[in-house]
Design an enzyme around this catalytic site. Sequence first.
Site, PDB file in Angstrom:
ATOM      1  N   TYR A 156       1.074  -0.763   0.195  1.00 13.98           N
ATOM      2  CA  TYR A 156       0.078   0.198  -0.131  1.00 13.98           C
ATOM      3  C   TYR A 156       0.618   1.503  -0.360  1.00 13.98           C
ATOM      4  O   TYR A 156       0.655   2.336  -1.073  1.00 13.98           O
ATOM      5  CB  TYR A 156      -1.173  -0.228   1.280  1.00 13.98           C
ATOM      6  CG  TYR A 156      -1.835   0.889   1.117  1.00 13.98           C
ATOM      7  CD1 TYR A 156      -3.410   0.762   0.519  1.00 13.98           C
ATOM      8  CD2 TYR A 156      -1.879   2.350   2.137  1.00 13.98           C
ATOM      9  CE1 TYR A 156      -3.936   1.808   0.942  1.00 13.98           C
ATOM     10  CE2 TYR A 156      -2.577   3.657   2.151  1.00 13.98           C
ATOM     11  CZ  TYR A 156      -4.130   3.404   1.590  1.00 13.98           C
ATOM     12  OH  TYR A 156      -4.952   3.807   1.026  1.00 13.98           O
ATOM     13  N   LYS A 160       1.343   4.158  -2.636  1.00 15.07           N
ATOM     14  CA  LYS A 160       0.882   5.236  -2.771  1.00 15.07           C
ATOM     15  C   LYS A 160       1.616   6.595  -3.276  1.00 15.07           C
ATOM     16  O   LYS A 160       2.008   8.134  -3.659  1.00 15.07           O
ATOM     17  CB  LYS A 160       0.388   5.557  -1.742  1.00 15.07           C
ATOM     18  CG  LYS A 160      -0.908   5.483  -0.842  1.00 15.07           C
ATOM     19  CD  LYS A 160      -2.509   4.991  -2.609  1.00 15.07           C
ATOM     20  CE  LYS A 160      -3.980   4.871  -1.970  1.00 15.07           C
ATOM     21  NZ  LYS A 160      -4.630   5.627  -3.063  1.00 15.07           N
ATOM     22  N   THR A 191     -13.715   3.378   7.474  1.00 18.05           N
ATOM     23  CA  THR A 191     -14.154   2.800   6.380  1.00 18.05           C
ATOM     24  C   THR A 191     -13.849   1.229   5.911  1.00 18.05           C
ATOM     25  O   THR A 191     -13.620   0.581   7.077  1.00 18.05           O
ATOM     26  CB  THR A 191     -13.253   3.163   4.857  1.00 18.05           C
ATOM     27  OG1 THR A 191     -12.398   2.792   4.848  1.00 18.05           O
ATOM     28  CG2 THR A 191     -14.332   4.576   4.533  1.00 18.05           C
TER      29      THR A 191
END
Length: 232
Positions: A156, A160, A191
Amino acid sequence: MTTHPNKVALVTGANRGIGLETGRQLAKLGFTVLLGVRDVAKGAAAAKGLEGHLEAIALDVAAPDAAAQAAAEVERRFGRLDVLINNAAIHYDTGSRASRPDWTVIREAFETNVFGAWRVAAAFAPLLRAGGHGRLVNVSSEGGSLASMGAGAPAYSTSKATLNALTCVLAAELRGSGVLVNAICPGWVATDMGGPGGRPVAQGAAGIVWAATLPDDGPTGGFFRDGKRLPW
Protein backbone atom coordinates in the site's frame (compact mmCIF):
# COMPACT_ATOMS: atom_id res chain seq x y z
CA MET A 1 -21.70 27.66 -0.82
CA THR A 2 -20.50 27.79 -4.43
CA THR A 3 -22.45 25.48 -6.70
CA HIS A 4 -21.26 23.91 -9.94
CA PRO A 5 -24.26 23.27 -12.18
CA ASN A 6 -23.63 21.70 -15.58
CA LYS A 7 -20.26 20.33 -14.50
CA VAL A 8 -19.42 16.64 -14.76
CA ALA A 9 -17.35 14.65 -12.27
CA LEU A 10 -16.18 11.04 -12.32
CA VAL A 11 -15.19 9.19 -9.14
CA THR A 12 -13.55 5.76 -9.38
CA GLY A 13 -14.12 3.07 -6.76
CA ALA A 14 -17.34 4.84 -5.91
CA ASN A 15 -19.87 2.23 -4.79
CA ARG A 16 -19.04 2.71 -1.08
CA GLY A 17 -16.84 4.48 1.45
CA ILE A 18 -14.90 7.60 0.58
CA GLY A 19 -15.68 7.31 -3.14
CA LEU A 20 -19.43 7.26 -2.66
CA GLU A 21 -19.33 10.03 -0.06
CA THR A 22 -17.20 12.18 -2.37
CA GLY A 23 -19.76 11.65 -5.11
CA ARG A 24 -22.57 12.55 -2.72
CA GLN A 25 -20.89 15.80 -1.72
CA LEU A 26 -20.14 16.75 -5.31
CA ALA A 27 -23.73 16.05 -6.33
CA LYS A 28 -24.97 18.36 -3.56
CA LEU A 29 -22.83 21.07 -5.15
CA GLY A 30 -24.64 20.60 -8.46
CA PHE A 31 -22.26 18.28 -10.31
CA THR A 32 -23.49 15.47 -12.49
CA VAL A 33 -21.57 12.65 -10.81
CA LEU A 34 -20.54 9.46 -12.56
CA LEU A 35 -19.78 6.72 -10.06
CA GLY A 36 -17.10 4.50 -11.59
CA VAL A 37 -17.77 0.94 -10.41
CA ARG A 38 -17.01 -2.64 -11.39
CA ASP A 39 -20.64 -3.70 -10.87
CA VAL A 40 -23.09 -1.20 -12.36
CA ALA A 41 -26.07 -2.70 -10.53
CA LYS A 42 -24.35 -2.24 -7.16
CA GLY A 43 -23.33 1.27 -8.14
CA ALA A 44 -26.88 2.16 -9.12
CA ALA A 45 -28.16 0.79 -5.83
CA ALA A 46 -25.61 2.87 -3.92
CA ALA A 47 -26.65 6.04 -5.76
CA LYS A 48 -30.36 5.46 -5.23
CA GLY A 49 -31.89 7.90 -2.80
CA LEU A 50 -28.95 10.31 -2.74
CA GLU A 51 -29.62 13.96 -3.43
CA GLY A 52 -28.67 15.26 -6.86
CA HIS A 53 -27.70 13.61 -10.12
CA LEU A 54 -25.56 10.51 -9.56
CA GLU A 55 -25.34 7.52 -11.86
CA ALA A 56 -23.15 4.46 -12.16
CA ILE A 57 -20.72 3.90 -15.03
CA ALA A 58 -18.78 0.70 -15.68
CA LEU A 59 -15.12 1.25 -14.83
CA ASP A 60 -12.88 -1.47 -13.42
CA VAL A 61 -9.58 0.39 -13.23
CA ALA A 62 -7.61 -2.87 -13.18
CA ALA A 63 -9.05 -3.93 -16.55
CA PRO A 64 -6.72 -2.75 -19.36
CA ASP A 65 -9.42 -1.43 -21.72
CA ALA A 66 -12.00 -0.18 -19.22
CA ALA A 67 -10.71 3.38 -18.84
CA ALA A 68 -10.64 4.00 -22.59
CA GLN A 69 -14.16 2.60 -22.95
CA ALA A 70 -15.46 4.80 -20.13
CA ALA A 71 -13.74 7.86 -21.60
CA ALA A 72 -15.36 7.20 -24.97
CA GLU A 73 -18.78 7.04 -23.30
CA VAL A 74 -18.21 10.29 -21.38
CA GLU A 75 -16.97 12.03 -24.53
CA ARG A 76 -20.03 10.86 -26.46
CA ARG A 77 -22.45 12.02 -23.78
CA PHE A 78 -20.80 15.19 -22.45
CA GLY A 79 -17.85 16.14 -24.66
CA ARG A 80 -15.68 16.92 -21.64
CA LEU A 81 -14.97 16.02 -18.01
CA ASP A 82 -14.59 18.71 -15.37
CA VAL A 83 -13.39 16.61 -12.43
CA LEU A 84 -11.67 13.24 -12.19
CA ILE A 85 -11.23 11.61 -8.78
CA ASN A 86 -8.85 8.64 -8.83
CA ASN A 87 -10.14 7.00 -5.66
CA ALA A 88 -10.08 3.25 -6.36
CA ALA A 89 -7.50 1.46 -4.18
CA ILE A 90 -6.89 -1.95 -2.61
CA HIS A 91 -4.69 -3.85 -0.16
CA TYR A 92 -3.98 -1.95 3.04
CA ASP A 93 -1.57 -4.74 3.99
CA THR A 94 -0.69 -3.72 7.55
CA GLY A 95 0.43 -7.21 8.57
CA SER A 96 2.96 -7.56 5.75
CA ARG A 97 6.69 -6.84 5.67
CA ALA A 98 8.81 -5.74 2.72
CA SER A 99 11.50 -8.23 3.72
CA ARG A 100 8.97 -11.05 3.33
CA PRO A 101 7.13 -9.88 0.21
CA ASP A 102 3.84 -11.30 -0.94
CA TRP A 103 4.30 -10.65 -4.64
CA THR A 104 0.69 -11.41 -5.48
CA VAL A 105 -0.57 -8.70 -3.12
CA ILE A 106 2.11 -6.26 -4.27
CA ARG A 107 1.30 -6.75 -7.95
CA GLU A 108 -2.43 -6.42 -7.32
CA ALA A 109 -1.90 -3.24 -5.30
CA PHE A 110 0.18 -1.63 -8.04
CA GLU A 111 -2.24 -2.77 -10.75
CA THR A 112 -5.09 -0.86 -9.11
CA ASN A 113 -3.43 1.88 -7.04
CA VAL A 114 -0.88 2.95 -9.65
CA PHE A 115 -1.50 1.50 -13.10
CA GLY A 116 -5.27 1.77 -12.74
CA ALA A 117 -5.08 5.43 -11.73
CA TRP A 118 -2.54 6.05 -14.51
CA ARG A 119 -4.74 4.44 -17.15
CA VAL A 120 -7.74 6.47 -16.03
CA ALA A 121 -5.78 9.74 -15.93
CA ALA A 122 -4.35 9.12 -19.41
CA ALA A 123 -7.71 8.17 -20.87
CA PHE A 124 -9.49 11.22 -19.49
CA ALA A 125 -6.74 13.85 -19.84
CA PRO A 126 -8.05 15.05 -23.23
CA LEU A 127 -11.54 15.49 -21.77
CA LEU A 128 -10.16 17.37 -18.75
CA ARG A 129 -8.30 19.69 -21.13
CA ALA A 130 -11.41 20.14 -23.27
CA GLY A 131 -13.25 22.12 -20.62
CA GLY A 132 -10.26 24.35 -19.86
CA HIS A 133 -10.75 24.11 -16.10
CA GLY A 134 -10.24 20.44 -15.26
CA ARG A 135 -9.40 19.07 -11.84
CA LEU A 136 -7.60 15.74 -11.40
CA VAL A 137 -7.47 14.47 -7.83
CA ASN A 138 -5.44 11.39 -6.90
CA VAL A 139 -6.62 10.02 -3.56
CA SER A 140 -3.39 9.11 -1.81
CA SER A 141 -2.29 8.58 1.78
CA GLU A 142 0.28 10.00 4.16
CA GLY A 143 1.39 6.36 4.30
CA GLY A 144 2.97 7.10 0.92
CA SER A 145 4.93 10.11 2.20
CA LEU A 146 8.69 9.48 2.02
CA ALA A 147 9.11 11.98 4.85
CA SER A 148 7.27 9.77 7.36
CA MET A 149 7.25 6.29 5.81
CA GLY A 150 8.14 3.42 8.11
CA ALA A 151 7.67 -0.32 8.39
CA GLY A 152 4.36 -1.97 7.55
CA ALA A 153 1.85 -1.98 4.69
CA PRO A 154 4.61 -2.22 2.06
CA ALA A 155 2.35 -2.81 -0.95
CA TYR A 156 0.00 0.00 0.00
CA SER A 157 2.63 2.55 1.06
CA THR A 158 4.94 2.05 -1.92
CA SER A 159 2.03 2.12 -4.37
CA LYS A 160 0.79 5.39 -2.86
CA ALA A 161 4.29 6.86 -2.99
CA THR A 162 4.35 5.99 -6.69
CA LEU A 163 0.92 7.58 -7.13
CA ASN A 164 2.33 10.74 -5.55
CA ALA A 165 5.18 10.71 -8.06
CA LEU A 166 2.68 10.30 -10.89
CA THR A 167 0.78 13.30 -9.51
CA CYS A 168 3.89 15.47 -9.85
CA VAL A 169 4.57 14.29 -13.40
CA LEU A 170 0.98 14.81 -14.54
CA ALA A 171 0.79 18.25 -12.92
CA ALA A 172 3.91 19.32 -14.78
CA GLU A 173 2.67 17.94 -18.10
CA LEU A 174 -0.75 19.58 -17.76
CA ARG A 175 0.48 22.90 -16.41
CA GLY A 176 -0.85 25.72 -18.54
CA SER A 177 -3.81 23.71 -19.82
CA GLY A 178 -6.14 24.84 -17.05
CA VAL A 179 -6.02 21.38 -15.43
CA LEU A 180 -4.97 21.30 -11.77
CA VAL A 181 -3.56 18.00 -10.49
CA ASN A 182 -3.14 17.24 -6.80
CA ALA A 183 -2.80 14.30 -4.41
CA ILE A 184 -5.07 14.23 -1.37
CA CYS A 185 -4.73 12.27 1.85
CA PRO A 186 -8.20 11.90 3.38
CA GLY A 187 -6.69 10.84 6.70
CA TRP A 188 -7.58 7.74 8.65
CA VAL A 189 -11.25 7.27 7.86
CA ALA A 190 -13.68 4.67 9.22
CA THR A 191 -14.29 2.62 6.06
CA ASP A 192 -14.08 -1.03 5.09
CA MET A 193 -10.42 -0.48 4.21
CA GLY A 194 -9.52 1.82 7.10
CA GLY A 195 -11.40 -0.15 9.73
CA PRO A 196 -13.16 1.23 12.81
CA GLY A 197 -11.77 4.08 14.85
CA GLY A 198 -11.10 6.56 12.08
CA ARG A 199 -12.81 9.88 11.59
CA PRO A 200 -16.18 10.12 9.82
CA VAL A 201 -16.09 9.44 6.11
CA ALA A 202 -17.63 12.85 5.38
CA GLN A 203 -14.58 14.57 6.87
CA GLY A 204 -12.19 12.55 4.74
CA ALA A 205 -14.18 13.20 1.59
CA ALA A 206 -14.34 16.95 2.26
CA GLY A 207 -10.64 17.36 1.53
CA ILE A 208 -11.08 15.58 -1.79
CA VAL A 209 -13.99 17.85 -2.70
CA TRP A 210 -11.84 20.85 -1.77
CA ALA A 211 -9.27 19.81 -4.38
CA ALA A 212 -12.01 19.06 -6.92
CA THR A 213 -13.44 22.56 -6.62
CA LEU A 214 -10.25 24.65 -6.47
CA PRO A 215 -10.37 28.03 -8.20
CA ASP A 216 -8.37 28.47 -11.40
CA ASP A 217 -5.51 30.08 -9.45
CA GLY A 218 -5.41 27.18 -6.97
CA PRO A 219 -2.38 24.96 -6.39
CA THR A 220 -1.27 22.17 -8.67
CA GLY A 221 1.30 19.44 -8.15
CA GLY A 222 0.78 19.38 -4.38
CA PHE A 223 0.00 16.89 -1.61
CA PHE A 224 -2.67 17.95 0.88
CA ARG A 225 -4.89 16.86 3.74
CA ASP A 226 -7.81 19.05 4.80
CA GLY A 227 -6.49 21.79 2.51
CA LYS A 228 -3.09 21.87 4.21
CA ARG A 229 0.11 20.86 2.45
CA LEU A 230 1.84 17.62 3.39
CA PRO A 231 5.50 16.70 2.80
CA TRP A 232 6.16 14.31 -0.07
